[in-house]
Design a protein around this motif. Sequence first.
Motif, PDB file in Angstrom:
ATOM      1  N   ARG A   1      52.666  36.316  38.735  1.00  0.00           N
ATOM      2  CA  ARG A   1      53.684  37.351  38.905  1.00  0.00           C
ATOM      3  C   ARG A   1      53.241  38.657  38.277  1.00  0.00           C
ATOM      4  N   PHE A   2      53.790  39.746  38.792  1.00  0.00           N
ATOM      5  CA  PHE A   2      53.591  41.091  38.247  1.00  0.00           C
ATOM      6  C   PHE A   2      54.886  41.851  38.440  1.00  0.00           C
ATOM      7  N   PRO A   3      55.277  42.653  37.443  1.00  0.00           N
ATOM      8  CA  PRO A   3      54.631  42.906  36.151  1.00  0.00           C
ATOM      9  C   PRO A   3      55.105  41.927  35.090  1.00  0.00           C
ATOM     10  N   ASP A   4      54.457  41.949  33.906  1.00  0.00           N
ATOM     11  CA  ASP A   4      54.945  41.147  32.791  1.00  0.00           C
ATOM     12  C   ASP A   4      55.696  42.010  31.794  1.00  0.00           C
TER      13      ASP A   4
ATOM     14  N   VAL B   1      45.008  29.353  41.394  1.00  0.00           N
ATOM     15  CA  VAL B   1      46.438  29.661  41.430  1.00  0.00           C
ATOM     16  C   VAL B   1      46.977  29.355  42.834  1.00  0.00           C
ATOM     17  N   LYS B   2      48.300  29.255  42.958  1.00  0.00           N
ATOM     18  CA  LYS B   2      48.918  28.881  44.226  1.00  0.00           C
ATOM     19  C   LYS B   2      49.334  30.095  45.051  1.00  0.00           C
ATOM     20  N   TYR B   3      50.024  31.038  44.431  1.00  0.00           N
ATOM     21  CA  TYR B   3      50.508  32.201  45.171  1.00  0.00           C
ATOM     22  C   TYR B   3      50.895  33.302  44.191  1.00  0.00           C
ATOM     23  N   PHE B   4      51.185  34.481  44.759  1.00  0.00           N
ATOM     24  CA  PHE B   4      51.641  35.629  43.975  1.00  0.00           C
ATOM     25  C   PHE B   4      53.037  36.024  44.432  1.00  0.00           C
ATOM     26  N   THR B   5      53.865  36.479  43.495  1.00  0.00           N
ATOM     27  CA  THR B   5      55.197  36.967  43.825  1.00  0.00           C
ATOM     28  C   THR B   5      55.596  38.053  42.830  1.00  0.00           C
TER      29      THR B   5
ATOM     30  N   VAL C   1      52.953  49.315  54.478  1.00  0.00           N
ATOM     31  CA  VAL C   1      51.939  49.341  53.422  1.00  0.00           C
ATOM     32  C   VAL C   1      51.349  47.940  53.298  1.00  0.00           C
ATOM     33  N   ASP C   2      50.027  47.843  53.291  1.00  0.00           N
ATOM     34  CA  ASP C   2      49.363  46.547  53.192  1.00  0.00           C
ATOM     35  C   ASP C   2      49.496  45.982  51.782  1.00  0.00           C
ATOM     36  N   LEU C   3      49.734  44.682  51.697  1.00  0.00           N
ATOM     37  CA  LEU C   3      49.784  43.989  50.415  1.00  0.00           C
ATOM     38  C   LEU C   3      48.702  42.923  50.386  1.00  0.00           C
ATOM     39  N   PHE C   4      47.875  42.951  49.357  1.00  0.00           N
ATOM     40  CA  PHE C   4      46.814  41.967  49.191  1.00  0.00           C
ATOM     41  C   PHE C   4      46.926  41.327  47.816  1.00  0.00           C
ATOM     42  N   ALA C   5      46.499  40.075  47.726  1.00  0.00           N
ATOM     43  CA  ALA C   5      46.350  39.417  46.428  1.00  0.00           C
ATOM     44  C   ALA C   5      45.087  38.569  46.476  1.00  0.00           C
TER      45      ALA C   5
ATOM     46  N   GLU D   1      33.322  33.599  30.525  1.00  0.00           N
ATOM     47  CA  GLU D   1      33.401  34.368  29.291  1.00  0.00           C
ATOM     48  C   GLU D   1      32.593  35.659  29.362  1.00  0.00           C
ATOM     49  N   SER D   2      31.610  35.720  30.255  1.00  0.00           N
ATOM     50  CA  SER D   2      30.784  36.928  30.364  1.00  0.00           C
ATOM     51  C   SER D   2      30.721  37.472  31.792  1.00  0.00           C
ATOM     52  N   PHE D   3      31.650  37.062  32.658  1.00  0.00           N
ATOM     53  CA  PHE D   3      31.666  37.600  34.019  1.00  0.00           C
ATOM     54  C   PHE D   3      33.054  37.451  34.628  1.00  0.00           C
ATOM     55  N   ILE D   4      33.315  38.233  35.662  1.00  0.00           N
ATOM     56  CA  ILE D   4      34.521  38.111  36.476  1.00  0.00           C
ATOM     57  C   ILE D   4      34.218  38.708  37.842  1.00  0.00           C
ATOM     58  N   THR D   5      34.517  37.953  38.905  1.00  0.00           N
ATOM     59  CA  THR D   5      34.252  38.413  40.266  1.00  0.00           C
ATOM     60  C   THR D   5      35.407  38.039  41.184  1.00  0.00           C
ATOM     61  N   LEU D   6      35.573  38.831  42.245  1.00  0.00           N
ATOM     62  CA  LEU D   6      36.591  38.544  43.249  1.00  0.00           C
ATOM     63  C   LEU D   6      36.325  37.183  43.870  1.00  0.00           C
ATOM     64  N   ASN D   7      37.383  36.425  44.123  1.00  0.00           N
ATOM     65  CA  ASN D   7      37.228  35.076  44.656  1.00  0.00           C
ATOM     66  C   ASN D   7      37.986  34.919  45.980  1.00  0.00           C
ATOM     67  N   ASN D   8      39.146  34.309  45.979  1.00  0.00           N
ATOM     68  CA  ASN D   8      39.850  33.978  47.212  1.00  0.00           C
ATOM     69  C   ASN D   8      41.095  34.827  47.437  1.00  0.00           C
ATOM     70  N   LYS D   9      41.416  35.052  48.712  1.00  0.00           N
ATOM     71  CA  LYS D   9      42.677  35.700  49.065  1.00  0.00           C
ATOM     72  C   LYS D   9      43.817  34.730  48.772  1.00  0.00           C
ATOM     73  N   ILE D  10      44.887  35.231  48.163  1.00  0.00           N
ATOM     74  CA  ILE D  10      46.003  34.412  47.718  1.00  0.00           C
ATOM     75  C   ILE D  10      47.261  34.791  48.490  1.00  0.00           C
ATOM     76  N   ASN D  11      48.050  33.789  48.851  1.00  0.00           N
ATOM     77  CA  ASN D  11      49.302  34.021  49.575  1.00  0.00           C
ATOM     78  C   ASN D  11      50.287  34.808  48.726  1.00  0.00           C
ATOM     79  N   ILE D  12      51.024  35.712  49.368  1.00  0.00           N
ATOM     80  CA  ILE D  12      52.053  36.517  48.699  1.00  0.00           C
ATOM     81  C   ILE D  12      53.412  36.082  49.192  1.00  0.00           C
ATOM     82  N   LYS D  13      54.322  35.801  48.261  1.00  0.00           N
ATOM     83  CA  LYS D  13      55.693  35.445  48.602  1.00  0.00           C
ATOM     84  C   LYS D  13      56.620  36.579  48.145  1.00  0.00           C
TER      85      LYS D  13
END
Length: 230
Positions: A144-147, A181-185, A206-210, A217-229
Motif C-alpha cells: 500500500r501507499f502512502p504510509d 508480493v501479491k498486489y498493490f492498492t 492516466v496510466d497506473l503501473f506497479a 543487501e547491495s543491489f535492487i532492480t526492477l522485477n515483475n509487474k504487479i496487479n493494482i486493485k
Amino acid sequence: MIINKKVVKAEFIRRPNRFQAYIKLDGEEIMVHVPNTGRCREILILGCTVILREENNPLRKTKYDLIGGYKGDKLINIDSQIPNKVVEEALKKGLIEPLSNYNIIQREKTYGNSRFDFKLSNNEGDEYYLEIKGVTLEENGETRFPDAPTDRGRKHILELIQVKKEGKGAGILFLIQMDDVKYFTPNDEMDKPFGEALRLAHENGVDLFAYDCKVGESFITLNNKINIKL
C-alpha cells in the motif's frame, strides 16, 4: 542497480525523528541518517536487522545511511532516492514494456507549473510525464501507499490528470521496494484523498503501473509487474 558503497548489517534500536535512527554496530550504539520521511513502523522495530550504507563524507554528522531492513525473512529497501534510479535504469533498458517506445529519458522536468520525476519522449515528438512513488508498506503480500498522509502526492496526481487532458501521455509508477508480493492498492485508511485522486486519474486515462523489485543487501532492480486493485 548495484550499491557500490560499503554495506553492513546492524541492529535497530530506535528512531527519534524522521531523519535519524540509533542502531547497534559492533557493540556500539551510533546515530545514522534515515533517507525516508515515511513512518516505516512495521519495518523499523526494536531488535530488527537493518542495512546501512557507508557514506564517509567528512561534512556529514552521520557515517551511515539506513537503507533497508528485514521484516522476518523479507528484505525491504527504504531509501527514498532509490526508486527513481531503479526506474531510470529500467527505462533505459526497455524493461517497462508499455513505455519502451520512448528513447529520450529526462529527469526532473517541468510541464506548466508542475515538475515531474521523468519526461519521456521520442523522435516522433511524443511526450510522456511519469511520476514515481516508492512503496515500503506490506502486509500479507498486500502493498500500500502512502504510509503517511501526503498532500504532495495527491497534488502530483491531479497535475498528471491535467497533463493528460492537454494531450500528453501521463502515468504513475509505484515501485515496490521488495519482492514476493501479491498486489498493490492505495492506502485509504491512511490517506483517503490520495486514493480518491488515484481513482480519478485512472478514470481520466492516466496510466497506473506497479512493479516489485529484486532486493539484495547491495543491489535492487526492477522485477515483475504487479496487479493494482483500486
